[in-house]
Design a protein around this motif. Structure first.
Motif, PDB file in Angstrom:
ATOM      1  N   TYR A 330       0.837  -1.207   0.000  1.00 47.88           N
ATOM      2  CA  TYR A 330       0.000   0.000   0.000  1.00 47.88           C
ATOM      3  C   TYR A 330       0.871   1.257   0.000  1.00 47.88           C
ATOM      4  CZ  TYR A 330      -3.180   3.643   1.540  1.00 47.88           C
ATOM      5  OH  TYR A 330      -3.889   4.808   1.634  1.00 47.88           O
ATOM      6  N   MET A 331       1.902   1.306   0.856  1.00 45.95           N
ATOM      7  CA  MET A 331       2.763   2.477   0.933  1.00 45.95           C
ATOM      8  C   MET A 331       3.510   2.707  -0.384  1.00 45.95           C
ATOM      9  SD  MET A 331       2.076   3.583   3.932  1.00 45.95           S
ATOM     10  CE  MET A 331       3.313   4.825   4.267  1.00 45.95           C
ATOM     11  N   MET A 332       3.952   1.614  -1.014  1.00 46.14           N
ATOM     12  CA  MET A 332       4.640   1.731  -2.300  1.00 46.14           C
ATOM     13  C   MET A 332       3.687   2.232  -3.379  1.00 46.14           C
ATOM     14  SD  MET A 332       6.950  -1.751  -2.271  1.00 46.14           S
ATOM     15  CE  MET A 332       7.327  -1.588  -4.012  1.00 46.14           C
ATOM     16  N   LEU A 333       2.453   1.758  -3.328  1.00 50.67           N
ATOM     17  CA  LEU A 333       1.471   2.153  -4.332  1.00 50.67           C
ATOM     18  C   LEU A 333       1.116   3.630  -4.205  1.00 50.67           C
ATOM     19  CD1 LEU A 333      -0.199   0.969  -6.636  1.00 50.67           C
ATOM     20  CD2 LEU A 333      -2.004   0.460  -4.981  1.00 50.67           C
ATOM     21  N   ILE A 334       0.910   4.112  -2.971  1.00 50.58           N
ATOM     22  CA  ILE A 334       0.569   5.527  -2.783  1.00 50.58           C
ATOM     23  C   ILE A 334       1.753   6.412  -3.153  1.00 50.58           C
ATOM     24  CG2 ILE A 334       1.228   5.587  -0.332  1.00 50.58           C
ATOM     25  CD1 ILE A 334      -1.729   7.456  -1.896  1.00 50.58           C
ATOM     26  N   PHE A 336       4.098   5.632  -5.394  1.00 46.89           N
ATOM     27  CA  PHE A 336       4.246   5.553  -6.855  1.00 46.89           C
ATOM     28  C   PHE A 336       3.225   6.448  -7.555  1.00 46.89           C
ATOM     29  CE2 PHE A 336       2.839   3.574 -10.864  1.00 46.89           C
ATOM     30  CZ  PHE A 336       4.018   3.644 -11.589  1.00 46.89           C
ATOM     31  N   SER A 337       1.962   6.360  -7.136  1.00 47.34           N
ATOM     32  CA  SER A 337       0.915   7.150  -7.789  1.00 47.34           C
ATOM     33  C   SER A 337       1.097   8.643  -7.537  1.00 47.34           C
ATOM     34  CB  SER A 337      -0.469   6.693  -7.311  1.00 47.34           C
ATOM     35  OG  SER A 337      -0.612   6.871  -5.913  1.00 47.34           O
ATOM     36  N   SER A 338       1.548   9.016  -6.323  1.00 50.31           N
ATOM     37  CA  SER A 338       1.785  10.430  -6.022  1.00 50.31           C
ATOM     38  C   SER A 338       2.926  10.986  -6.869  1.00 50.31           C
ATOM     39  CB  SER A 338       2.101  10.609  -4.532  1.00 50.31           C
ATOM     40  OG  SER A 338       1.013  10.213  -3.722  1.00 50.31           O
ATOM     41  N   THR A 339       3.994  10.215  -6.985  1.00 56.66           N
ATOM     42  CA  THR A 339       5.135  10.638  -7.810  1.00 56.66           C
ATOM     43  C   THR A 339       4.729  10.750  -9.276  1.00 56.66           C
ATOM     44  OG1 THR A 339       6.666   9.537  -6.285  1.00 56.66           O
ATOM     45  CG2 THR A 339       7.501  10.095  -8.463  1.00 56.66           C
ATOM     46  N   LEU A 340       3.879   9.814  -9.726  1.00 59.24           N
ATOM     47  CA  LEU A 340       3.409   9.846 -11.112  1.00 59.24           C
ATOM     48  C   LEU A 340       2.575  11.087 -11.372  1.00 59.24           C
ATOM     49  CD1 LEU A 340       3.545   8.107 -13.664  1.00 59.24           C
ATOM     50  CD2 LEU A 340       1.386   7.056 -12.978  1.00 59.24           C
ATOM     51  N   SER A 341       1.844  11.547 -10.355  1.00 57.19           N
ATOM     52  CA  SER A 341       1.048  12.770 -10.503  1.00 57.19           C
ATOM     53  C   SER A 341       1.936  14.006 -10.529  1.00 57.19           C
ATOM     54  CB  SER A 341       0.034  12.880  -9.357  1.00 57.19           C
ATOM     55  OG  SER A 341      -0.660  14.103  -9.412  1.00 57.19           O
ATOM     56  N   ILE A 342       2.906  14.060  -9.593  1.00 54.54           N
ATOM     57  CA  ILE A 342       3.763  15.239  -9.477  1.00 54.54           C
ATOM     58  C   ILE A 342       4.721  15.359 -10.660  1.00 54.54           C
ATOM     59  CG2 ILE A 342       5.564  16.310  -8.072  1.00 54.54           C
ATOM     60  CD1 ILE A 342       4.224  14.923  -5.638  1.00 54.54           C
ATOM     61  N   LYS A 343       5.302  14.235 -11.061  1.00 54.98           N
ATOM     62  CA  LYS A 343       6.305  14.267 -12.139  1.00 54.98           C
ATOM     63  C   LYS A 343       5.716  13.974 -13.518  1.00 54.98           C
ATOM     64  CE  LYS A 343       9.689  14.844  -9.167  1.00 54.98           C
ATOM     65  NZ  LYS A 343      10.444  16.107  -9.087  1.00 54.98           N
ATOM     66  N   GLY A 344       4.652  13.157 -13.552  1.00 56.18           N
ATOM     67  CA  GLY A 344       4.138  12.716 -14.843  1.00 56.18           C
ATOM     68  C   GLY A 344       2.827  13.331 -15.264  1.00 56.18           C
TER      69      GLY A 344
END
Length: 372
Positions: A330-334, A336-344
């Protein structure tokens, strides 16, 4: 816990049964015990890392104690989903190991009815976390970060170079860099547009922020005016302009948004939208996280109860191992998705809620399996 002990004797007034009270006391008690232990451990680790800074900068003991008082809510909010999950698995596996769950279900209690106190407890804790995330934790972070700026971090000397800010739809400002040592901005340029036409361009070799008038004193200024018919160029030794930004706003400090309560964060987002900031998703992720995190506690509680309610060989150790693995996922998923939003550029609302949606589907599947 004192409030809980006062309310539970009157559980009949809340429509609760003895089963609800029994599980609620274990659930909430285990959660607060686990989070308290982790806060103490985190305080010790943080103290060991910063004790040299405290001694070197002669931080008063009262300030240090106040710092850890404000550090504790930060850690509790950060670890809330993890520890509500672990607490659920821990005490539920104990109930299963002692065959208490088998006895409850043998009386004709459905699994859905068995989950009712879990749902109530997770909802109460979620409401508490929701209130804390939006108001309490930001207030504590404001004092925590102020202490760290004074007694831990090195003094800020200079900003990065080539900073562009849109102060309004018609006004754009460029600063080559700002030196905090002598409170001077170098190579400041302010451009005013009317549609796509440049009407005024101000170029100053240096600029100093005037905290009294809340504006900027420019030095060695060249002013270029354009009224469509003719263009003029003139020079001024000094010039005052009430540009709506302060020196600290030239620094990208992502920790600052943690010190803003939700109304203040919404104002900051509006301000950054006007300025055309490229890091808007960072602010939106923080905003949505404050509401998504308490809901995650509810989802993880259902998953933990479903996993740990079966008595199996390996007992609590096996259940805790599964819980730690799922928590890590769960921590890895949140992250990953947060980084994908900020960077991607992924939609921040989707990025923050996607892990809850995925784990919500898992929770429903486990519930349907256990209900059979």
């Amino acid at each position: 816990m004192k409030l809980l002990n006062r309310l539970l004797p009157h559980y009949r007034y809340f429509g609760l049964k003895r089963l609800d009270v029994y599980i609620l006391k274990k659930f909430i008690g285990t959660f607060f015990f686990a989070i308290l232990i982790m806060i103490l451990i985190s305080d010790v680790i943080d103290l060991s890392q910063k004790v040299e800074d405290f001694v070197e900068k002669k931080a008063p003991m009262s300030e240090i104690l106040n710092y850890f008082k404000n550090f504790s809510p930060h850690i509790a909010a950060l670890l809330y989903p993890l520890f509500i999950f672990i607490a659920t698995i821990f005490f539920t596996s104990k109930l299963a190991y002692k065959s208490e769950i088998i006895a409850m279900l043998a009386t004709g209690t459905s699994f859905q009815r068995f989950l009712r106190p879990y749902f109530i407890g997770a909802t109460l804790l979620g409401m508490l976390a929701l209130w804390a995330n939006h108001l309490v934790v930001p207030a504590a972070n404001k004092q925590r970060l102020a202490f760290e700026d004074t007694y831990v971090h090195e003094a800020l000397t200079s900003t990065s170079t080539n900073i562009h800010i849109r102060l309004s739809p018609t006004l754009y400002v460029y600063v080559q860099r700002y030196d905090f040592g002598n409170n001077t901005a170098y190579k400041l340029t302010a451009e005013t547009f009317n549609g796509t036409r440049l009407t005024e361009k101000i170029m100053a070799e240096q600029a100093h922020f005037d905290s009294v008038r809340n504006g900027w004193n420019l030095r060695d200024v060249t002013i270029r005016d354009n009224d469509t018919l003719r263009e003029t160029l003139r020079h001024e030794d000094t010039l005052y302009r009430a540009y709506n930004f302060k020196p600290l706003e030239l620094v990208d400090d992502n920790d600052d948004m943690q010190a803003l309560n939700t109304p203040e964060l919404l104002q900051m987002i509006h301000k950054q939208e006007i300025r055309g900031a490229e890091t808007l998703n960072l602010f939106y992720v923080e905003l949505h996280r404050r509401s998504a995190q308490p809901f995650a506690g509810l989802v993880l509680t259902i998953i933990g109860a479903c996993i740990a309610s079966r008595k199996i060989r390996g007992g609590s150790g096996y259940h805790l191992a599964v819980g730690m693995i799922l928590s890590a996922v769960y921590m890895m998923l949140i992250q990953f998705s947060s980084t994908l939003s900020i960077k991607g550029g992924l939609n921040p609302l989707l990025a923050v809620w996607a892990p809850n949606i995925i784990f919500g589907i898992v929770a429903y599947a486990l519930y349907r399996r256990q209900s059979r």
